[in-house]
Design an enzyme around this catalytic site. Sequence first.
Site, mmCIF file in Angstrom:
data_model
loop_
_atom_site.group_PDB
_atom_site.id
_atom_site.type_symbol
_atom_site.label_atom_id
_atom_site.label_comp_id
_atom_site.label_asym_id
_atom_site.label_seq_id
_atom_site.Cartn_x
_atom_site.Cartn_y
_atom_site.Cartn_z
ATOM 1 C CE LYS A 32 -2.044 1.915 3.843
ATOM 2 N NZ LYS A 32 -1.830 3.295 3.782
ATOM 3 C CG ASP A 59 -4.878 4.259 1.795
ATOM 4 O OD1 ASP A 59 -6.082 4.797 1.426
ATOM 5 O OD2 ASP A 59 -4.491 4.306 2.911
ATOM 6 C CE LYS A 61 -7.750 6.136 4.313
ATOM 7 N NZ LYS A 61 -6.217 6.090 4.126
ATOM 8 C CG ASP A 64 -12.332 17.498 -4.805
ATOM 9 O OD1 ASP A 64 -13.421 18.347 -4.856
ATOM 10 O OD2 ASP A 64 -11.132 18.039 -4.544
ATOM 11 C CB THR A 119 -9.456 1.385 11.636
ATOM 12 O OG1 THR A 119 -8.364 1.807 11.208
ATOM 13 C CG2 THR A 119 -10.300 0.392 10.710
ATOM 14 N NE ARG A 211 1.497 2.398 13.256
ATOM 15 C CZ ARG A 211 0.552 3.312 13.644
ATOM 16 N NH1 ARG A 211 1.107 4.186 14.607
ATOM 17 N NH2 ARG A 211 -0.640 3.258 13.443
#
Length: 232
Positions: A32, A59, A61, A64, A119, A211
């Site tokens: 990603k 990614d 997002k 608009d 999340t 992570r």
Amino acid sequence: MAKDVIIACDFNSEETTLAFLDLFKERKPFVKIGMELFYAAGPEIVRQIKQRGHKIFLDLKLHDIPNTVRKTMKVLSSLNIDMTNVHAAGTIEMMKAALEGLVREDGSRPLLIAVTQLTSTSEQRMREELLIDASIQDTVAKYSHNAQLAGLDGVVCSPLEAAFVKEACGKSFMTVTPGIRFANGTKDDQVRITTPAKARKIGSDYIVVGRPITAAQNPVAAYEYCIKEFLG
């Protein structure tokens, strides 16, 4: 439907990213590329990673007006990405425009998914800060249904919500779930989380892991552990 682990390469430079990917000798992970890396390194980092043989989830997002999203998706599709996303809150019209923009001259296109609720967002924050009175479950279900009506391939949701997205939209409607942490790990800034093994049981199609892999002492071993837990 294919299932896979997507590594979130949330780095701030081309050099750091490519050095990280150099660690993977035997397997080319699905990766990603998010806003941090894309804004730091630009479209060229997408081209380089594709040339190395990786699938890419871009990614960004998008959220608009429909015309802007349509034109932007046309540019992103030309980078030969495999998956990208918009915010479902942008409305069905915007999601349809995004889909139109992604279709290439040969008729092919990347997978398109919609973010339901991040999340890091709790139901309390959703109610108090966003003034959304519906529950997270009802909101995610509604946004997922809107994405399906717009013709999208699936949604981004918490792994905790993957099962009822499938119930609402059908098993073929894809769920891509961040918020993955190992059983002995920390939550960091995530709220609605679970482990790779639980995500598999709940019904996630793709899990996005950052992570726990990128910050691990041995990222390759952490990735292989994640693959084993998720894919079985």
